[in-house]
Design a protein around this motif. Structure first.
Motif, PDB file in Angstrom:
ATOM      1  N   ALA A 142       0.833  -1.208   0.000  1.00  0.00           N
ATOM      2  CA  ALA A 142       0.000   0.000   0.000  1.00  0.00           C
ATOM      3  C   ALA A 142       0.866   1.255   0.000  1.00  0.00           C
ATOM      4  CB  ALA A 142      -0.914  -0.010   1.224  1.00  0.00           C
ATOM      5  N   VAL A 143       1.881   1.246   0.830  1.00  0.00           N
ATOM      6  CA  VAL A 143       2.754   2.430   0.921  1.00  0.00           C
ATOM      7  C   VAL A 143       3.526   2.618  -0.384  1.00  0.00           C
ATOM      8  CG1 VAL A 143       4.803   3.330   2.099  1.00  0.00           C
ATOM      9  CG2 VAL A 143       2.876   2.476   3.420  1.00  0.00           C
ATOM     10  N   GLU A 144       3.944   1.517  -0.964  1.00  0.00           N
ATOM     11  CA  GLU A 144       4.637   1.604  -2.254  1.00  0.00           C
ATOM     12  C   GLU A 144       3.722   2.257  -3.287  1.00  0.00           C
ATOM     13  OE1 GLU A 144       7.754   0.820  -2.822  1.00  0.00           O
ATOM     14  OE2 GLU A 144       7.682   1.201  -4.968  1.00  0.00           O
ATOM     15  N   TRP A 145       2.481   1.818  -3.320  1.00  0.00           N
ATOM     16  CA  TRP A 145       1.534   2.401  -4.275  1.00  0.00           C
ATOM     17  C   TRP A 145       1.310   3.884  -3.960  1.00  0.00           C
ATOM     18  CZ3 TRP A 145      -3.204   4.833  -4.113  1.00  0.00           C
ATOM     19  CH2 TRP A 145      -3.829   5.028  -5.351  1.00  0.00           C
ATOM     20  N   LEU A 146       1.140   4.210  -2.694  1.00  0.00           N
ATOM     21  CA  LEU A 146       0.901   5.610  -2.314  1.00  0.00           C
ATOM     22  C   LEU A 146       2.083   6.496  -2.732  1.00  0.00           C
ATOM     23  CD1 LEU A 146      -0.656   5.196   1.258  1.00  0.00           C
ATOM     24  CD2 LEU A 146      -1.804   6.161  -0.738  1.00  0.00           C
ATOM     25  N   MET A 147       3.296   5.986  -2.527  1.00  0.00           N
ATOM     26  CA  MET A 147       4.461   6.806  -2.876  1.00  0.00           C
ATOM     27  C   MET A 147       4.507   7.031  -4.390  1.00  0.00           C
ATOM     28  SD  MET A 147       7.317   6.475  -0.085  1.00  0.00           S
ATOM     29  CE  MET A 147       8.139   4.968  -0.033  1.00  0.00           C
ATOM     30  N   ILE A 410      -1.842  -2.803 -12.418  1.00  0.00           N
ATOM     31  CA  ILE A 410      -1.220  -1.512 -12.125  1.00  0.00           C
ATOM     32  C   ILE A 410      -1.689  -0.959 -10.780  1.00  0.00           C
ATOM     33  CG2 ILE A 410      -2.934  -0.029 -13.269  1.00  0.00           C
ATOM     34  CD1 ILE A 410      -0.375   1.368 -14.511  1.00  0.00           C
ATOM     35  N   SER A 411      -2.813  -1.466 -10.276  1.00  0.00           N
ATOM     36  CA  SER A 411      -3.317  -1.003  -8.970  1.00  0.00           C
ATOM     37  C   SER A 411      -2.821  -1.866  -7.827  1.00  0.00           C
ATOM     38  CB  SER A 411      -4.849  -1.011  -8.970  1.00  0.00           C
ATOM     39  OG  SER A 411      -5.332  -0.188  -9.971  1.00  0.00           O
ATOM     40  N   ILE A 412      -1.758  -2.595  -8.066  1.00  0.00           N
ATOM     41  CA  ILE A 412      -1.225  -3.479  -7.026  1.00  0.00           C
ATOM     42  C   ILE A 412      -1.021  -2.698  -5.723  1.00  0.00           C
ATOM     43  CG2 ILE A 412       1.165  -3.072  -7.758  1.00  0.00           C
ATOM     44  CD1 ILE A 412       1.738  -5.962  -7.050  1.00  0.00           C
ATOM     45  N   GLY A 413      -1.498  -3.264  -4.635  1.00  0.00           N
ATOM     46  CA  GLY A 413      -1.326  -2.611  -3.334  1.00  0.00           C
ATOM     47  C   GLY A 413      -2.497  -1.768  -2.901  1.00  0.00           C
ATOM     48  N   THR A 414      -3.489  -1.578  -3.778  1.00  0.00           N
ATOM     49  CA  THR A 414      -4.602  -0.677  -3.428  1.00  0.00           C
ATOM     50  C   THR A 414      -5.820  -1.446  -2.926  1.00  0.00           C
ATOM     51  OG1 THR A 414      -5.518  -0.742  -5.648  1.00  0.00           O
ATOM     52  CG2 THR A 414      -3.968   1.023  -5.163  1.00  0.00           C
ATOM     53  N   TRP A 415      -6.692  -0.687  -2.328  1.00  0.00           N
ATOM     54  CA  TRP A 415      -8.052  -1.154  -2.036  1.00  0.00           C
ATOM     55  C   TRP A 415      -8.937  -0.082  -2.691  1.00  0.00           C
ATOM     56  CZ3 TRP A 415      -4.186  -1.608   1.550  1.00  0.00           C
ATOM     57  CH2 TRP A 415      -4.054  -2.815   2.219  1.00  0.00           C
ATOM     58  N   ASP A 416      -9.416  -0.341  -3.833  1.00  0.00           N
ATOM     59  CA  ASP A 416     -10.025   0.787  -4.537  1.00  0.00           C
ATOM     60  C   ASP A 416     -11.523   0.654  -4.760  1.00  0.00           C
ATOM     61  OD1 ASP A 416      -8.910  -0.032  -7.922  1.00  0.00           O
ATOM     62  OD2 ASP A 416      -9.854  -1.197  -6.345  1.00  0.00           O
ATOM     63  N   LYS A 417     -12.119  -0.399  -4.289  1.00  0.00           N
ATOM     64  CA  LYS A 417     -13.553  -0.536  -4.565  1.00  0.00           C
ATOM     65  C   LYS A 417     -14.321  -0.961  -3.328  1.00  0.00           C
ATOM     66  CE  LYS A 417     -13.359  -1.427  -9.473  1.00  0.00           C
ATOM     67  NZ  LYS A 417     -13.050  -2.442 -10.434  1.00  0.00           N
ATOM     68  N   GLY A 418     -15.563  -0.576  -3.315  1.00  0.00           N
ATOM     69  CA  GLY A 418     -16.459  -1.131  -2.308  1.00  0.00           C
ATOM     70  C   GLY A 418     -16.632  -0.290  -1.067  1.00  0.00           C
ATOM     71  N   ASP A 419     -15.666   0.540  -0.729  1.00  0.00           N
ATOM     72  CA  ASP A 419     -15.797   1.354   0.473  1.00  0.00           C
ATOM     73  C   ASP A 419     -16.822   2.468   0.228  1.00  0.00           C
ATOM     74  OD1 ASP A 419     -14.894   4.002   1.892  1.00  0.00           O
ATOM     75  OD2 ASP A 419     -14.122   2.371   3.119  1.00  0.00           O
ATOM     76  N   ALA A 424     -15.762   9.691  -2.470  1.00  0.00           N
ATOM     77  CA  ALA A 424     -15.269  11.033  -2.138  1.00  0.00           C
ATOM     78  C   ALA A 424     -13.742  11.083  -2.149  1.00  0.00           C
ATOM     79  CB  ALA A 424     -15.785  11.459  -0.767  1.00  0.00           C
ATOM     80  N   GLY A 425     -13.109  10.061  -1.632  1.00  0.00           N
ATOM     81  CA  GLY A 425     -11.652  10.126  -1.445  1.00  0.00           C
ATOM     82  C   GLY A 425     -10.847   9.320  -2.439  1.00  0.00           C
ATOM     83  N   GLY A 426     -11.541   8.490  -3.257  1.00  0.00           N
ATOM     84  CA  GLY A 426     -10.822   7.706  -4.259  1.00  0.00           C
ATOM     85  C   GLY A 426      -9.915   6.655  -3.640  1.00  0.00           C
ATOM     86  N   PRO A 427      -9.117   5.998  -4.485  1.00  0.00           N
ATOM     87  CA  PRO A 427      -8.254   4.914  -3.983  1.00  0.00           C
ATOM     88  C   PRO A 427      -7.166   5.388  -3.021  1.00  0.00           C
ATOM     89  CG  PRO A 427      -7.845   5.321  -6.321  1.00  0.00           C
ATOM     90  CD  PRO A 427      -9.047   6.121  -5.954  1.00  0.00           C
ATOM     91  N   VAL A 428      -6.775   6.665  -3.097  1.00  0.00           N
ATOM     92  CA  VAL A 428      -5.756   7.145  -2.145  1.00  0.00           C
ATOM     93  C   VAL A 428      -6.332   7.079  -0.734  1.00  0.00           C
ATOM     94  CG1 VAL A 428      -4.337   9.105  -1.395  1.00  0.00           C
ATOM     95  CG2 VAL A 428      -4.634   8.641  -3.836  1.00  0.00           C
ATOM     96  N   TYR A 429      -7.585   7.552  -0.614  1.00  0.00           N
ATOM     97  CA  TYR A 429      -8.245   7.497   0.700  1.00  0.00           C
ATOM     98  C   TYR A 429      -8.327   6.052   1.201  1.00  0.00           C
ATOM     99  CZ  TYR A 429     -12.407   6.076   3.190  1.00  0.00           C
ATOM    100  OH  TYR A 429     -13.246   5.402   4.019  1.00  0.00           O
ATOM    101  N   SER A 430      -8.899   5.161   0.357  1.00  0.00           N
ATOM    102  CA  SER A 430      -9.145   3.802   0.849  1.00  0.00           C
ATOM    103  C   SER A 430      -7.834   3.066   1.127  1.00  0.00           C
ATOM    104  CB  SER A 430     -10.026   3.002  -0.118  1.00  0.00           C
ATOM    105  OG  SER A 430      -9.569   3.124  -1.424  1.00  0.00           O
ATOM    106  N   THR A 431      -6.838   3.305   0.289  1.00  0.00           N
ATOM    107  CA  THR A 431      -5.556   2.615   0.481  1.00  0.00           C
ATOM    108  C   THR A 431      -4.848   3.121   1.742  1.00  0.00           C
ATOM    109  OG1 THR A 431      -5.369   2.314  -1.908  1.00  0.00           O
ATOM    110  CG2 THR A 431      -3.341   2.071  -0.626  1.00  0.00           C
ATOM    111  N   ALA A 432      -4.857   4.432   1.927  1.00  0.00           N
ATOM    112  CA  ALA A 432      -4.197   4.989   3.123  1.00  0.00           C
ATOM    113  C   ALA A 432      -4.909   4.516   4.390  1.00  0.00           C
ATOM    114  CB  ALA A 432      -4.184   6.511   3.052  1.00  0.00           C
ATOM    115  N   MET A 433      -6.223   4.568   4.374  1.00  0.00           N
ATOM    116  CA  MET A 433      -7.001   4.156   5.549  1.00  0.00           C
ATOM    117  C   MET A 433      -6.778   2.676   5.862  1.00  0.00           C
ATOM    118  SD  MET A 433      -8.822   5.964   7.458  1.00  0.00           S
ATOM    119  CE  MET A 433      -9.635   7.470   7.718  1.00  0.00           C
ATOM    120  N   ALA A 434      -6.805   1.847   4.810  1.00  0.00           N
ATOM    121  CA  ALA A 434      -6.621   0.410   5.017  1.00  0.00           C
ATOM    122  C   ALA A 434      -5.216   0.123   5.539  1.00  0.00           C
ATOM    123  CB  ALA A 434      -6.870  -0.345   3.715  1.00  0.00           C
ATOM    124  N   ALA A 435      -4.218   0.817   4.972  1.00  0.00           N
ATOM    125  CA  ALA A 435      -2.829   0.595   5.415  1.00  0.00           C
ATOM    126  C   ALA A 435      -2.663   0.980   6.882  1.00  0.00           C
ATOM    127  CB  ALA A 435      -1.866   1.399   4.548  1.00  0.00           C
TER     128      ALA A 435
END
Lengths: 443, 200
Positions: A142-147, A410-419, A424-435
């Motif tokens: 997740a952090v790798e994807w965020l960076m 290409i979305s490896i590391g994300t949580w981008d659906k279902g939340d 409102a926050g997109g995959p950055v929100y969900s990935t950061a929150m999940a991480a």
């Protein structure tokens, strides 16, 4: 004669006390336990043999000599730490010239894209052999994807169109998730990512201290961005602009706190103060106080009191008032419990203890769709409570969240659906929150 | 007087005037490290580097690389000193970091077996003393290396690092009962391997 410790012995556990041979042979029993087991083993040949064999094995193991460290290792390590400490101060203090920053940003963006395109196999499904690494793998990914998702201006994007009003909030969330995992990431790259993130937040703070645009959801942006800047200042207290940004951010939070102590969506009247908009500002004030910012007792106390007076006798947190639950009580109860548990005032902490059974139950319930916002507050609240029975619940929650992470493409590391809030926050929100949730659940 | 000088003065006092003055706890040293006290960090390094070295070597890393991992681990400790909470045992914190450094290393560079083979080859290169004893030690080392990591790790943490079962459970993030059963199973497997070796 076959060893009674041998894996293929016919009846290796014929005596139920056989496993006690291990702590006995290792000298890890109390005097009473020792005497008791000694009496038992006098009549139990299997245990007696096990003790002998474990002792022999321990003696064999002790025959491996120690490897000596080379002379001067201590000095080298301390020197490296001193150097790193110095570098940390200088890197974070020196502003990067604009031209170099532009080139670096372009290179980083290109590298980020390259890495994203070529890292399909960088994170595997957890391997069975290293459990701790398995537990951390989703956070790493997740952090790798965020960076890699950081924009050239140092910020992160909530999405296009109206979602962009939350860029400040999701940028802060990304920074908080990266800070949380900082010990597990390459330090130099992490530091640069965070510095660019801080630079972005500084660039979008207005003279009054507001991060991002004047929009209804400003309390979320403001609370989160102030928290992220507080953590940045805590990492390096020599950077005056970080402290200034924190002070201004806090001042804006104080200015927008209503008469009763809560926060409402920006532009709405004070009757509209609600728990959802108040939680992040309260957490920011609590953290600021913890880090030594002055003169916060009054707004903090008022905020916490406002929150506490929204708790029903059975421990549920209301939205605008007691028993007001238009979006369901569970997420707000966990968020409120977290704030109240962090409070220095006993009545607040007492209210939080009434809320804990609900939080625990929320954590254990199955979920058809993930809600990372809820998971985060539930996890943080249970962790803060220090509830020993929460360990298995959190481990289970962590595993369920990890199971939903994307492991390829290409979305490896994300949580981008279902939340429910990803719109409102997109995959950055969900990935950061999940991480952050996974990290919190591991501690 | 800077902190380092202060620490040296304190050490001298302890060894001469106040022999019963207790050594500072790791947790105290960590708090001081977090506050920028390099002398405190140096004490931590001196206290734990040798044990860490043995941990890495016994986990199958060659000696040269093991020393780099010791340095890497202790620098991670330094970087994260601000995150350490005195309520947690320092060795749990330390070996969690050491284990992560080891896992990173194994993933990044080499298979464990390569390191063992390299080390075995180095020992086989010949030294002029105690060949029989060395052969025996090598057999023990070889037996240890044949254990799957799941069994080897708790044995090393228990037997060589002297950690309590509860602490091992915290580091490996497995239940206490699993720690005990893994060490017990490891003992069984080691005994078997060593006995087989004696026969051949």
């Amino acid at each position: 004669m076959k060893s009674c410790l041998s894996p293929d012995a016919k009846k290796p556990f014929a005596c139920p006390r056989l496993p006690d041979a291990l702590p006995f042979a290792q000298g890890l029993m109390t005097q009473t336990e020792c005497e008791d087991y000694l009496r038992h083993s006098a009549d139990c040949p299997e245990c007696a043999r096990a003790i002998t064999e474990i002792r022999e094995t321990l003696r064999d193991l002790a025959s491996i000599p120690e490897e000596k460290c080379s002379p001067g290792l201590t000095e080298r390590i301390v020197a490296a730490a001193e150097k790193e400490s110095e570098r940390s101060r200088s890197v974070i203090r020196l502003p990067m010239p604009a031209a170099i920053a532009g080139i670096a940003a372009a290179l980083l963006a290109a590298c980020g894209l390259w890495i994203a395109l070529h890292s399909f196999n960088a994170v595997k499904k957890p391997a069975a052999s290293h459990e701790a690494a398995d537990a951390r793998a989703p956070q790493h990914a997740a952090v790798e994807w965020l960076m890699n998702a950081q924009e050239s201006d140092g910020g992160w994007r909530a999405g296009s169109g109206t979602q962009s009003v939350y860029n400040a909030g999701v940028s802060a969330l990304a920074m908080l998730a990266i800070i949380e995992a900082a010990d597990e990431s390459p330090i130099q790259r992490t530091r640069e990512t965070l510095e660019r993130g801080a630079k972005y937040l500084l660039s979008i703070q207005d003279p009054e201290g507001l991060f991002g645009p004047r929009c209804a959801g400003a309390p979320y942006n403001q609370g989160l961005a102030t928290l992220a800047m507080l953590e940045m200042w805590n990492i390096n207290r020599t950077v005056g602009s970080y402290r200034m940004a924190c002070s201004k951010g806090i001042a804006f939070l104080r200015k927008t706190q209503d008469e009763q102590g809560g926060w409402s969506y920006l532009g709405e009247d004070s009757e509209s103060a609600n728990t959802s908009a108040s939680v992040w500002p309260i957490l920011a004030l609590l953290r600021a106080k913890e880090l030594g910012f002055d003169d916060l007792d009054k707004p903090m106390r008022r905020g916490l009191e406002w929150l506490r007076t929204r708790v029903s006798p059975d421990g549920f947190m209301g939205y605008r008032k007691v028993n007001d639950e238009p979006y369901g009580p569970y997420t707000l109860t966990a968020a409120g419990a977290l704030c109240l548990m962090k409070s220095p005032y006993p009545p607040d902490r007492h209210a939080a203890t009434m809320m804990l059974p609900i939080v625990r139950k929320t954590a254990a319930e199955p979920f058809p769709q993930p809600d990372f916002y809820r998971f985060f507050f539930v996890t943080e609240a249970l962790k803060k409570a220090g509830d020993p029975s929460a360990g298995p619940i959190l481990a289970n929650l962590r595993a369920r969240i990890a199971a939903r992470q994307k492991y390829d493409g290409i979305s490896i590391g994300t949580w981008d659906k279902g939340d429910p809030w990803a719109s409102a926050g997109g995959p950055v929100y969900s990935t950061a929150m999940a991480a952050m949730t996974i990290a919190s659940a591991m501690q | 007087m800077d902190t380092r000088q202060a620490a040296c003065a304190c050490t001298r006092m302890n060894s001469t005037c106040m022999p019963d003055h207790p050594e500072p706890e790791d947790s105290d040293l960590m708090l001081r490290t977090a506050a920028g006290d390099m002398a405190a960090f140096e004490t931590i390094v001196r206290r734990h580097q040798q044990k860490l070295m043995n941990f890495f070597v016994r986990m199958g890393v060659n000696t040269g690389r093991a020393e780099e991992l010791v340095q890497d681990t202790l620098l991670r400790v330094f970087r994260n000193s601000g995150r350490y909470r005195a309520s947690a045992r320092f060795t749990t914190f330390l070996y969690t970091i050491a284990r992560n450094a080891l896992i990173d290393e194994l993933r990044r560079n080499q298979r464990e077996e390569d390191a063992i083979a390299e080390e075995t080859a180095r020992l086989n290169a010949g030294h002029d003393c105690g060949l029989a004893g060395m052969q025996a030690r090598m057999d023990v080392r070889s037996a240890l290396s044949k254990l799957p990591p799941k069994l080897r790790e708790p044995v090393i943490l228990s037997v060589y690092q002297g950690m309590r079962y509860e602490e091992i459970a915290d580091v490996l993030k497995i239940p206490l009962g699993t720690v005990k059963s893994r060490i017990f199973l490891a003992m069984r497997a080691l005994r078997n391997l060593l006995d087989e070796n004696t026969k051949t």
